[in-house]
Design an enzyme around this catalytic site. Structure first.
Site, PDB file in Angstrom:
ATOM      1  N   ASP A   1       0.866  -1.183   0.000  1.00 32.02           N
ATOM      2  CA  ASP A   1       0.000   0.000   0.000  1.00 32.02           C
ATOM      3  C   ASP A   1       0.901   1.231   0.000  1.00 32.02           C
ATOM      4  O   ASP A   1       2.018   1.189   0.522  1.00 32.02           O
ATOM      5  CB  ASP A   1      -0.899  -0.011   1.247  1.00 32.02           C
ATOM      6  CG  ASP A   1      -2.100   0.913   1.084  1.00 32.02           C
ATOM      7  OD1 ASP A   1      -3.216   0.403   0.874  1.00 32.02           O
ATOM      8  OD2 ASP A   1      -1.920   2.153   1.151  1.00 32.02           O
TER       9      ASP A   1
ATOM     10  N   LYS B   1      -0.769   3.245   7.424  1.00 34.35           N
ATOM     11  CA  LYS B   1      -1.605   2.040   7.373  1.00 34.35           C
ATOM     12  C   LYS B   1      -0.719   0.789   7.425  1.00 34.35           C
ATOM     13  O   LYS B   1      -0.987  -0.155   8.177  1.00 34.35           O
ATOM     14  CB  LYS B   1      -2.388   2.067   6.056  1.00 34.35           C
ATOM     15  CG  LYS B   1      -3.618   1.188   6.063  1.00 34.35           C
ATOM     16  CD  LYS B   1      -4.245   1.134   4.700  1.00 34.35           C
ATOM     17  CE  LYS B   1      -5.187   2.286   4.409  1.00 34.35           C
ATOM     18  NZ  LYS B   1      -5.768   2.213   3.055  1.00 34.35           N
TER      19      LYS B   1
ATOM     20  N   LEU C   1     -17.854  -9.542  -0.579  1.00 33.56           N
ATOM     21  CA  LEU C   1     -17.880  -9.560   0.890  1.00 33.56           C
ATOM     22  C   LEU C   1     -18.674  -8.395   1.466  1.00 33.56           C
ATOM     23  O   LEU C   1     -18.713  -7.297   0.922  1.00 33.56           O
ATOM     24  CB  LEU C   1     -16.471  -9.626   1.485  1.00 33.56           C
ATOM     25  CG  LEU C   1     -15.482  -8.484   1.350  1.00 33.56           C
ATOM     26  CD1 LEU C   1     -15.762  -7.362   2.328  1.00 33.56           C
ATOM     27  CD2 LEU C   1     -14.091  -9.028   1.593  1.00 33.56           C
TER      28      LEU C   1
ATOM     29  N   ASN D   1     -25.095  -5.779  -6.690  1.00 34.70           N
ATOM     30  CA  ASN D   1     -25.310  -4.655  -5.772  1.00 34.70           C
ATOM     31  C   ASN D   1     -26.532  -3.824  -6.160  1.00 34.70           C
ATOM     32  O   ASN D   1     -27.252  -3.326  -5.304  1.00 34.70           O
ATOM     33  CB  ASN D   1     -24.054  -3.777  -5.691  1.00 34.70           C
ATOM     34  CG  ASN D   1     -23.072  -4.323  -4.663  1.00 34.70           C
ATOM     35  OD1 ASN D   1     -23.321  -5.353  -4.042  1.00 34.70           O
ATOM     36  ND2 ASN D   1     -21.955  -3.647  -4.469  1.00 34.70           N
TER      37      ASN D   1
ATOM     38  N   PHE E   1     -33.002  -8.609   3.119  1.00 34.70           N
ATOM     39  CA  PHE E   1     -32.891  -7.299   2.469  1.00 34.70           C
ATOM     40  C   PHE E   1     -34.262  -6.663   2.220  1.00 34.70           C
ATOM     41  O   PHE E   1     -34.488  -5.966   1.241  1.00 34.70           O
ATOM     42  CB  PHE E   1     -32.068  -7.383   1.173  1.00 34.70           C
ATOM     43  CG  PHE E   1     -30.625  -7.047   1.444  1.00 34.70           C
ATOM     44  CD1 PHE E   1     -29.865  -7.867   2.256  1.00 34.70           C
ATOM     45  CD2 PHE E   1     -30.041  -5.898   0.952  1.00 34.70           C
ATOM     46  CE1 PHE E   1     -28.554  -7.555   2.560  1.00 34.70           C
ATOM     47  CE2 PHE E   1     -28.735  -5.568   1.250  1.00 34.70           C
ATOM     48  CZ  PHE E   1     -27.987  -6.408   2.055  1.00 34.70           C
ATOM     49  N   LEU E   2     -35.177  -6.941   3.139  1.00 35.14           N
ATOM     50  CA  LEU E   2     -36.497  -6.300   3.068  1.00 35.14           C
ATOM     51  C   LEU E   2     -36.755  -5.543   4.364  1.00 35.14           C
ATOM     52  O   LEU E   2     -37.894  -5.428   4.806  1.00 35.14           O
ATOM     53  CB  LEU E   2     -37.592  -7.351   2.852  1.00 35.14           C
ATOM     54  CG  LEU E   2     -37.791  -7.874   1.432  1.00 35.14           C
ATOM     55  CD1 LEU E   2     -38.980  -8.818   1.378  1.00 35.14           C
ATOM     56  CD2 LEU E   2     -37.974  -6.743   0.412  1.00 35.14           C
TER      57      LEU E   2
ATOM     58  N   ALA F   1     -37.234  -2.359   6.069  1.00 38.43           N
ATOM     59  CA  ALA F   1     -37.509  -0.959   5.726  1.00 38.43           C
ATOM     60  C   ALA F   1     -36.903  -0.033   6.768  1.00 38.43           C
ATOM     61  O   ALA F   1     -36.799  -0.382   7.937  1.00 38.43           O
ATOM     62  CB  ALA F   1     -39.019  -0.745   5.649  1.00 38.43           C
TER      63      ALA F   1
ATOM     64  N   CYS G   1     -20.232   1.099  -0.888  1.00 40.44           N
ATOM     65  CA  CYS G   1     -20.456   0.243  -2.061  1.00 40.44           C
ATOM     66  C   CYS G   1     -21.789   0.497  -2.765  1.00 40.44           C
ATOM     67  O   CYS G   1     -21.799   1.007  -3.878  1.00 40.44           O
ATOM     68  CB  CYS G   1     -20.350  -1.218  -1.657  1.00 40.44           C
ATOM     69  SG  CYS G   1     -18.773  -1.607  -0.872  1.00 40.44           S
TER      70      CYS G   1
ATOM     71  N   LYS H   1     -24.018   0.777   8.951  1.00 39.51           N
ATOM     72  CA  LYS H   1     -24.685  -0.438   9.426  1.00 39.51           C
ATOM     73  C   LYS H   1     -23.951  -0.919  10.673  1.00 39.51           C
ATOM     74  O   LYS H   1     -22.829  -0.464  10.938  1.00 39.51           O
ATOM     75  CB  LYS H   1     -24.723  -1.512   8.339  1.00 39.51           C
ATOM     76  CG  LYS H   1     -23.371  -2.123   7.989  1.00 39.51           C
ATOM     77  CD  LYS H   1     -23.615  -3.271   7.022  1.00 39.51           C
ATOM     78  CE  LYS H   1     -22.389  -4.111   6.821  1.00 39.51           C
ATOM     79  NZ  LYS H   1     -22.610  -5.203   5.886  1.00 39.51           N
TER      80      LYS H   1
HETATM   81  C1  UGA Z   1     -22.531  -4.672   0.010  1.00 42.14           C
HETATM   82  C2  UGA Z   1     -23.021  -6.020  -0.530  1.00 42.14           C
HETATM   83  O1  UGA Z   1     -24.024  -6.548   0.342  1.00 42.14           O
HETATM   84  C3  UGA Z   1     -21.874  -7.012  -0.663  1.00 42.14           C
HETATM   85  O2  UGA Z   1     -22.327  -8.221  -1.221  1.00 42.14           O
HETATM   86  C4  UGA Z   1     -20.807  -6.386  -1.561  1.00 42.14           C
HETATM   87  O3  UGA Z   1     -19.685  -7.243  -1.699  1.00 42.14           O
HETATM   88  C5  UGA Z   1     -20.341  -5.076  -0.946  1.00 42.14           C
HETATM   89  O4  UGA Z   1     -21.462  -4.183  -0.820  1.00 42.14           O
HETATM   90  C6  UGA Z   1     -19.301  -4.472  -1.855  1.00 42.14           C
HETATM   91  O5  UGA Z   1     -19.655  -4.034  -2.946  1.00 42.14           O
HETATM   92  O6  UGA Z   1     -18.114  -4.532  -1.533  1.00 42.14           O
HETATM   93  P1  UGA Z   1     -21.955  -3.764   2.453  1.00 42.14           P
HETATM   94  O7  UGA Z   1     -21.630  -2.448   1.825  1.00 42.14           O
HETATM   95  O8  UGA Z   1     -21.042  -4.315   3.489  1.00 42.14           O
HETATM   96  O9  UGA Z   1     -22.056  -4.899   1.331  1.00 42.14           O
HETATM   97  O10 UGA Z   1     -23.377  -3.564   3.097  1.00 42.14           O
HETATM   98  P2  UGA Z   1     -24.786  -4.300   3.071  1.00 42.14           P
HETATM   99  O11 UGA Z   1     -24.853  -5.344   4.117  1.00 42.14           O
HETATM  100  O12 UGA Z   1     -25.155  -4.684   1.702  1.00 42.14           O
HETATM  101  O13 UGA Z   1     -25.723  -3.096   3.533  1.00 42.14           O
HETATM  102  C7  UGA Z   1     -25.795  -1.917   2.750  1.00 42.14           C
HETATM  103  C8  UGA Z   1     -26.758  -0.931   3.339  1.00 42.14           C
HETATM  104  O14 UGA Z   1     -28.097  -1.363   3.158  1.00 42.14           O
HETATM  105  C9  UGA Z   1     -26.607  -0.656   4.836  1.00 42.14           C
HETATM  106  O15 UGA Z   1     -26.660   0.733   5.031  1.00 42.14           O
HETATM  107  C10 UGA Z   1     -27.803  -1.345   5.452  1.00 42.14           C
HETATM  108  O16 UGA Z   1     -28.227  -0.722   6.627  1.00 42.14           O
HETATM  109  C11 UGA Z   1     -28.841  -1.200   4.356  1.00 42.14           C
HETATM  110  N1  UGA Z   1     -29.906  -2.223   4.393  1.00 42.14           N
HETATM  111  C12 UGA Z   1     -29.607  -3.536   4.223  1.00 42.14           C
HETATM  112  C13 UGA Z   1     -31.234  -1.831   4.586  1.00 42.14           C
HETATM  113  O17 UGA Z   1     -31.536  -0.631   4.738  1.00 42.14           O
HETATM  114  N2  UGA Z   1     -32.217  -2.790   4.595  1.00 42.14           N
HETATM  115  C14 UGA Z   1     -31.943  -4.095   4.424  1.00 42.14           C
HETATM  116  O18 UGA Z   1     -32.899  -4.918   4.424  1.00 42.14           O
HETATM  117  C15 UGA Z   1     -30.610  -4.490   4.235  1.00 42.14           C
END
Ligand code: UGA
Length: 436
Positions: free
Chosen positions: A32, A37, A152, A210, A251-252, A254, A262, A325
């Site tokens: 890096d 870091k 991930l 995504n 992922f439902l 609300a 991401c 999150k």
């Molecule tokens: C996301 C994807 O889930 C991964 O599969 C992907 O590899 C990653 O981006 C990436 O591109 O590297 P991540 O950013 O860690 O992962 O977060 P998620 O768990 O997907 O959550 C994303 C956001 O959606 C959070 O703010 C969470 O609070 C929100 N969320 C999730 C909701 O509002 N409602 C849900 O039902 C689920």
């Protein structure tokens, strides 16, 4: 002979990949450009919070297989080079900034040995891999390039790397696939589905996944808006539709919507790339997905104004949660922080609590107030906002904290708190998508 790997870019993705590959028995050097870091990593410390990764990092450093450096020439012994640098949103548009990816490949090019394989893991606009492969053919013809998108999730990074639900490789020939099969042999042995694709399809798989996840979240948040208008309850609606296996109940949830490094930027970069390709019409719906998502933040502020007052200058609001999150210290594009900033700008006194995100949040927004202790954050508050669903917040005893606050009003921005419990302790309880 065991393969030697390099991992270029020691952020979230890079460190996780390096430590996990080392745990599979490979010799791995992480490089890096950021000396701070690298110094932290050499000392076995993570520059961010990720459950389980700290222990794995320490364990792998002790084996002697894993090392970190700022000296890019040390990648010269590696057979495979995983490019794990960031592709953030550009400051003046929707597209992804490819500066780091391009510079990573150009920097390692002079050190690539004969027959080595550069493997991109970063999320990139479709067409990037082919362009990089063409460039590599000019500057380092002894090497090849493949793409291997990463799926991930923060908070589950180690698990998602060592036991992913699929492996996707974008390759231009059989040899590249064979090399990648050798690296992932222990993961494939677990029965992990293996998908070979061409370069553009492998890039598209990532942004399509995504975008689908973002669409699911915005869909349920759109239903929340309709429930509010019609007197329904989105949590019951989500549960009911989720029993249909074609829909599924994940992922439902609300609430205040998606954030992080991401989903938001990938959706926007996908639109920007589609526009370049003349395929924007196909992705027009993503504009609405983004708009619904941002509207959820505004809807919380509307409820705050409705229950307190249009003029917020006399009020103290306690915010539970700063990260995008739980189980993460990541505050990039965090809905919770965005709402806090807007309430602060509207004149309210905002005090934010978060189990891991206070320092990163303070770095971004030094003018906001923070508190390490929940009780201090909520002291004399007129209203509590629950914006990131950390486990700690579900363990709060509403009766026990009643005497600390000025107003017993809570808005659950994540639909995760026990409404009956709060109401039975005399609290006014509001949530998105639930009228009652
Ligand atoms: C996301 C994807 O889930 C991964 O599969 C992907 O590899 C990653 O981006 C990436 O591109 O590297 P991540 O950013 O860690 O992962 O977060 P998620 O768990 O997907 O959550 C994303 C956001 O959606 C959070 O703010 C969470 O609070 C929100 N969320 C999730 C909701 O509002 N409602 C849900 O039902 C689920």
């Amino acid at each position: 002979m065991t393969l030697t790997l390099s991992v270029v870019g020691c952020g979230y993705l890079g460190v996780t990949h390096a430590a996990c590959m080392s745990s599979l028995g490979f010799t791995v050097v992480g490089v890096d450009i950021d000396p701070e870091k690298v110094a932290l990593l050499q000392a076995g410390k993570l520059p961010f919070y990720e459950p389980g990764l700290d222990t794995l990092l320490e364990q792998e450093l002790k084996t002697g297989r894993l090392s970190f450096t700022t000296d890019f020439s040390l990648v010269k012994d590696a057979d495979i080079h995983f490019v794990c640098v960031g592709t953030p949103q550009v400051t003046d548009g929707l597209a992804a900034d490819l500066t780091y990816v391009k510079s990573a490949v150009a920097t390692i090019a002079p050190y690539l040995k004969d027959g080595s394989l550069v493997v991109g893991k970063s999320t990139v606009p479709v067409g990037t891999a082919q362009a990089l492969r063409d460039e590599l053919a000019k500057i380092a013809p002894q090497a090849d390039l493949a793409w291997n998108p990463e799926f991930l999730r923060e908070g589950f990074a180690v698990e998602d790397t060592l036991t992913p639900n699929r492996l996707v490789v974008g390759v231009a020939n059989d040899r590249a696939e064979e090399i990648l099969k050798e690296v992932y042999e222990p993961v494939i042995a677990l029965g992990t589905p293996w998908i070979r694709a061409d370069l553009p399809t492998s890039e598209l798989v990532k942004v399509a996944a995504n975008s689908f996840l973002a669409t699911k979240i915005s869909f349920i948040n759109a239903m929340a808006e309709v429930c509010e208008a019609a007197g329904g309850d989105v949590t019951v609606l989500a549960k009911a539709i989720g029993y249909d296996p074609r829909i599924g109940n994940r992922f439902l949830q609300a609430g205040i919507g998606f954030g992080g490094g991401c989903l938001p930027k990938d959706v926007r970069a996908f639109m920007a790339r589609a526009e370049e390709l003349g395929a924007m019409q196909a992705l027009e719906f993503l504009r609405e997905i983004d708009a619904i998502n941002l509207r959820a933040r505004q809807r919380v502020i509307d409820i705050v104004r409705k229950v307190l007052s249009e003029d917020l200058t006399q009020y103290k609001i306690a915010v539970l949660g700063a990260t995008f999150k739980p189980d993460s210290d990541d505050v990039r594009d965090s809905p919770a922080l965005d709402i806090s900033v807007q309430l602060h700008a509207a004149g309210a006194e905002v005090v934010i609590h978060d189990p891991q995100g206070i320092e990163p949040a303070r770095k971004r927004f030094p003018n906001l107030k923070y508190s390490e202790v929940i009780e201090d954050a909520i002291k004399d508050a007129d209203l509590i906002l629950h914006l990131t669903e950390w486990k700690e917040y579900r363990q709060i005893d509403p009766a026990g904290i009643s005497s600390l606050v000025k107003g017993k009003i809570i808005i659950d921005g994540r639909n995760m708190l026990d409404r009956t419990l709060w109401r039975s302790a005399g609290w006014k309880f509001h949530a998105l998508g639930r009228t009652d």
